[in-house]
Design a protein around this motif. Structure first.
Motif, PDB file in Angstrom:
ATOM      1  N   MET A  86      65.896  97.480  -9.734  1.00  0.00           N
ATOM      2  CA  MET A  86      65.064  96.915  -8.660  1.00  0.00           C
ATOM      3  C   MET A  86      64.773  97.992  -7.622  1.00  0.00           C
ATOM      4  N   ASP A  87      63.560  98.025  -7.157  1.00  0.00           N
ATOM      5  CA  ASP A  87      63.148  98.968  -6.128  1.00  0.00           C
ATOM      6  C   ASP A  87      63.704  98.497  -4.784  1.00  0.00           C
ATOM      7  N   THR A  88      64.595  99.276  -4.209  1.00  0.00           N
ATOM      8  CA  THR A  88      65.217  98.844  -2.956  1.00  0.00           C
ATOM      9  C   THR A  88      64.229  98.831  -1.789  1.00  0.00           C
ATOM     10  N   ARG A  89      63.067  99.464  -1.959  1.00  0.00           N
ATOM     11  CA  ARG A  89      62.044  99.365  -0.912  1.00  0.00           C
ATOM     12  C   ARG A  89      61.591  97.915  -0.734  1.00  0.00           C
ATOM     13  N   LEU A  90      61.610  97.170  -1.819  1.00  0.00           N
ATOM     14  CA  LEU A  90      61.256  95.754  -1.726  1.00  0.00           C
ATOM     15  C   LEU A  90      62.283  94.994  -0.891  1.00  0.00           C
ATOM     16  N   LEU A  91      63.565  95.349  -1.073  1.00  0.00           N
ATOM     17  CA  LEU A  91      64.619  94.698  -0.294  1.00  0.00           C
ATOM     18  C   LEU A  91      64.512  95.060   1.181  1.00  0.00           C
ATOM     19  N   LYS A  92      64.140  96.301   1.466  1.00  0.00           N
ATOM     20  CA  LYS A  92      63.972  96.720   2.861  1.00  0.00           C
ATOM     21  C   LYS A  92      62.849  95.921   3.518  1.00  0.00           C
ATOM     22  N   THR A  93      61.767  95.738   2.784  1.00  0.00           N
ATOM     23  CA  THR A  93      60.658  94.939   3.316  1.00  0.00           C
ATOM     24  C   THR A  93      61.078  93.491   3.498  1.00  0.00           C
ATOM     25  N   PHE A  94      61.800  92.950   2.537  1.00  0.00           N
ATOM     26  CA  PHE A  94      62.301  91.573   2.619  1.00  0.00           C
ATOM     27  C   PHE A  94      63.171  91.390   3.857  1.00  0.00           C
ATOM     28  N   THR A  98      52.558  91.168  10.108  1.00  0.00           N
ATOM     29  CA  THR A  98      51.967  92.230  10.929  1.00  0.00           C
ATOM     30  C   THR A  98      53.046  93.096  11.569  1.00  0.00           C
ATOM     31  N   ALA A  99      54.073  92.450  12.162  1.00  0.00           N
ATOM     32  CA  ALA A  99      55.149  93.203  12.801  1.00  0.00           C
ATOM     33  C   ALA A  99      55.930  94.024  11.782  1.00  0.00           C
ATOM     34  N   THR A 100      56.140  93.468  10.598  1.00  0.00           N
ATOM     35  CA  THR A 100      56.858  94.199   9.551  1.00  0.00           C
ATOM     36  C   THR A 100      56.058  95.418   9.103  1.00  0.00           C
ATOM     37  N   ALA A 101      54.749  95.249   8.950  1.00  0.00           N
ATOM     38  CA  ALA A 101      53.900  96.379   8.566  1.00  0.00           C
ATOM     39  C   ALA A 101      53.953  97.488   9.612  1.00  0.00           C
ATOM     40  N   THR A 102      53.932  97.093  10.883  1.00  0.00           N
ATOM     41  CA  THR A 102      54.016  98.089  11.960  1.00  0.00           C
ATOM     42  C   THR A 102      55.358  98.807  11.943  1.00  0.00           C
ATOM     43  N   THR A 151      52.554  92.247   1.815  1.00  0.00           N
ATOM     44  CA  THR A 151      52.308  91.029   1.040  1.00  0.00           C
ATOM     45  C   THR A 151      52.580  91.260  -0.439  1.00  0.00           C
ATOM     46  N   VAL A 152      52.096  92.380  -0.964  1.00  0.00           N
ATOM     47  CA  VAL A 152      52.296  92.693  -2.385  1.00  0.00           C
ATOM     48  C   VAL A 152      53.778  92.880  -2.694  1.00  0.00           C
ATOM     49  N   GLN A 153      54.505  93.567  -1.812  1.00  0.00           N
ATOM     50  CA  GLN A 153      55.921  93.827  -2.060  1.00  0.00           C
ATOM     51  C   GLN A 153      56.725  92.528  -2.055  1.00  0.00           C
ATOM     52  N   ILE A 154      56.426  91.625  -1.134  1.00  0.00           N
ATOM     53  CA  ILE A 154      57.160  90.361  -1.096  1.00  0.00           C
ATOM     54  C   ILE A 154      56.858  89.533  -2.341  1.00  0.00           C
ATOM     55  N   ARG A 155      55.611  89.497  -2.746  1.00  0.00           N
ATOM     56  CA  ARG A 155      55.261  88.755  -3.954  1.00  0.00           C
ATOM     57  C   ARG A 155      55.938  89.360  -5.186  1.00  0.00           C
ATOM     58  N   THR A 156      56.006  90.694  -5.235  1.00  0.00           N
ATOM     59  CA  THR A 156      56.669  91.361  -6.358  1.00  0.00           C
ATOM     60  C   THR A 156      58.148  91.009  -6.408  1.00  0.00           C
ATOM     61  N   LEU A 157      58.798  91.012  -5.248  1.00  0.00           N
ATOM     62  CA  LEU A 157      60.218  90.681  -5.197  1.00  0.00           C
ATOM     63  C   LEU A 157      60.446  89.223  -5.582  1.00  0.00           C
ATOM     64  N   GLU A 158      59.603  88.335  -5.108  1.00  0.00           N
ATOM     65  CA  GLU A 158      59.738  86.921  -5.475  1.00  0.00           C
ATOM     66  C   GLU A 158      59.576  86.729  -6.976  1.00  0.00           C
ATOM     67  N   ARG A 159      58.652  87.472  -7.553  1.00  0.00           N
ATOM     68  CA  ARG A 159      58.446  87.373  -8.992  1.00  0.00           C
ATOM     69  C   ARG A 159      59.648  87.909  -9.762  1.00  0.00           C
ATOM     70  N   GLU A 160      60.210  89.021  -9.292  1.00  0.00           N
ATOM     71  CA  GLU A 160      61.373  89.601  -9.969  1.00  0.00           C
ATOM     72  C   GLU A 160      62.588  88.689  -9.879  1.00  0.00           C
ATOM     73  N   LEU A 161      62.777  88.044  -8.718  1.00  0.00           N
ATOM     74  CA  LEU A 161      63.943  87.181  -8.520  1.00  0.00           C
ATOM     75  C   LEU A 161      63.710  85.765  -9.027  1.00  0.00           C
ATOM     76  N   GLY A 162      62.454  85.435  -9.273  1.00  0.00           N
ATOM     77  CA  GLY A 162      62.147  84.115  -9.793  1.00  0.00           C
ATOM     78  C   GLY A 162      62.315  83.006  -8.789  1.00  0.00           C
ATOM     79  N   THR A 163      62.108  83.304  -7.515  1.00  0.00           N
ATOM     80  CA  THR A 163      62.243  82.273  -6.485  1.00  0.00           C
ATOM     81  C   THR A 163      61.381  82.629  -5.291  1.00  0.00           C
TER      82      THR A 163
END
Length: 315
Positions: A1-9, A19-23, A33-45
């Motif tokens: 798993m790409d830990t960058r996705l966890l950092k964004t989460f 918006t604040a997270t992007a900043t 948005t793409v990273q959160i959707r990717t993580l949700e897809r990987e975790l299945g929830t």
């Protein structure tokens, strides 16, 4: 798993805003948005409910947040050790970033000396100061945004935190030089009739003063809360009332005659608590900062330490 996705989460769970997270992460909002959707897809929830008011973690998101933070903590430890930042490298240097949270009074009065000392002894440490009240500082420790925190509190009772007093800050009542109580002894009965400009709610010594004043018989005193110590000092210097502050924050103004001490009822010095998160790894750089804080603040204000106590709260 790409830990960058966890950092964004973790960042989105903290801010509740794409918006604040992007900043904060210096990314485009679409990337978040793409990273959160990717993580949700990987975790299945589903991790967040997208609401008009912002992103709210689902029950699954709340359950997974602690685990995600522990993975990110482990990654930070691995990177530090790999970079020989543990002091075992060729030159024995301790390096790396350290995020330190502290109240405005400590940032202004004591921490410049700490930064100057660290630049001489550990030039590879990149210390970032984050002025914050107690509640915000504790939240910073919880989310991993802060590595260490200095709290002006009598007690730190949060079970997730480890705190140790490393100094004591004397408190002083101050007024404008022309105020009727300037330079005088004053009891609670006289103080109760004054206007007070005090630090925001959640500041332990200000809250103690307010509770005491409101418990006195007679008309309630006029109380104004400020988020800024400078604003309180300015109102007091203009002759509008009194305040209670750590002596370190007004020593220069007292010496220059800009403010005057009022000899009011004694209030015990407030401890400076060096605080970390119990379950988070403390990097060698953070330990070095903790050692320097302990040495310089204890020397400046004094705190008893028995021979069998550890040197700092992060050992």
């Amino acid at each position: 798993m790409d830990t960058r996705l966890l950092k964004t989460f973790a960042a989105l769970a903290r801010t509740g805003s794409f918006t604040a997270t992007a900043t904060e992460l210096h990314l485009a909002q679409s990337t978040i948005t793409v990273q959160i959707r990717t993580l949700e897809r990987e975790l299945g929830t589903r991790l967040f409910d997208r609401l008009p008011s912002g992103a709210l973690p689902t029950s699954a998101g709340r359950r997974l947040l602690t685990e995600a933070e522990e993975v990110l903590d482990a990654e930070a430890r691995l990177r530090t050790v790999a970079a020989a930042g543990n002091g075992d490298g060729a030159d024995g240097a301790v390096e790396g970033p350290v995020a330190l949270g502290a109240g405005e009074s400590l940032c202004a009065s004591h921490l410049p000396r700490v930064i100057a000392s660290l630049r001489r002894t550990h030039p590879g440490i990149d210390l970032h100061l984050h002025p914050a009240g107690s509640a915000a500082a504790i939240e910073g420790l919880r989310t991993g945004r802060l590595d260490l925190v200095l709290l002006l509190e009598q007690d730190v009772t949060d079970a997730d935190l480890v705190a140790r007093p490393i100094a004591r800050e004397p408190l002083v009542y101050v007024a404008a030089p022309g105020h009727p109580l300037a330079g005088r002894e004053a009891g609670w009965d006289e103080l109760a009739g004054q206007s007070f400009f005090v630090h925001e709610q959640g500041c332990s010594y200000s809250d103690h003063l307010v509770r005491t004043l409101l418990a006195l018989p007679g008309p309630a005193p006029r109380l104004t809360r400020f988020g800024s110590i400078e604003a309180a000092r300015a109102c007091v210097a203009a002759g509008l009332g009194l305040t209670l502050l750590p002596r370190a924050t007004v020593e220069r103004q007292l010496a220059e005659g800009y403010l005057a001490e009022v000899h009011g009822p004694a209030i015990p010095p407030v401890p400076v608590q060096l605080t970390r998160h119990r379950r988070r790894w403390t990097s060698p750089a953070a330990r070095a900062v903790a050692d320097e804080l302990t040495r310089l603040l204890a020397a400046a204000r004094g705190v008893s330490r028995t021979s069998d106590e550890p040197r700092t709260s992060v050992d």
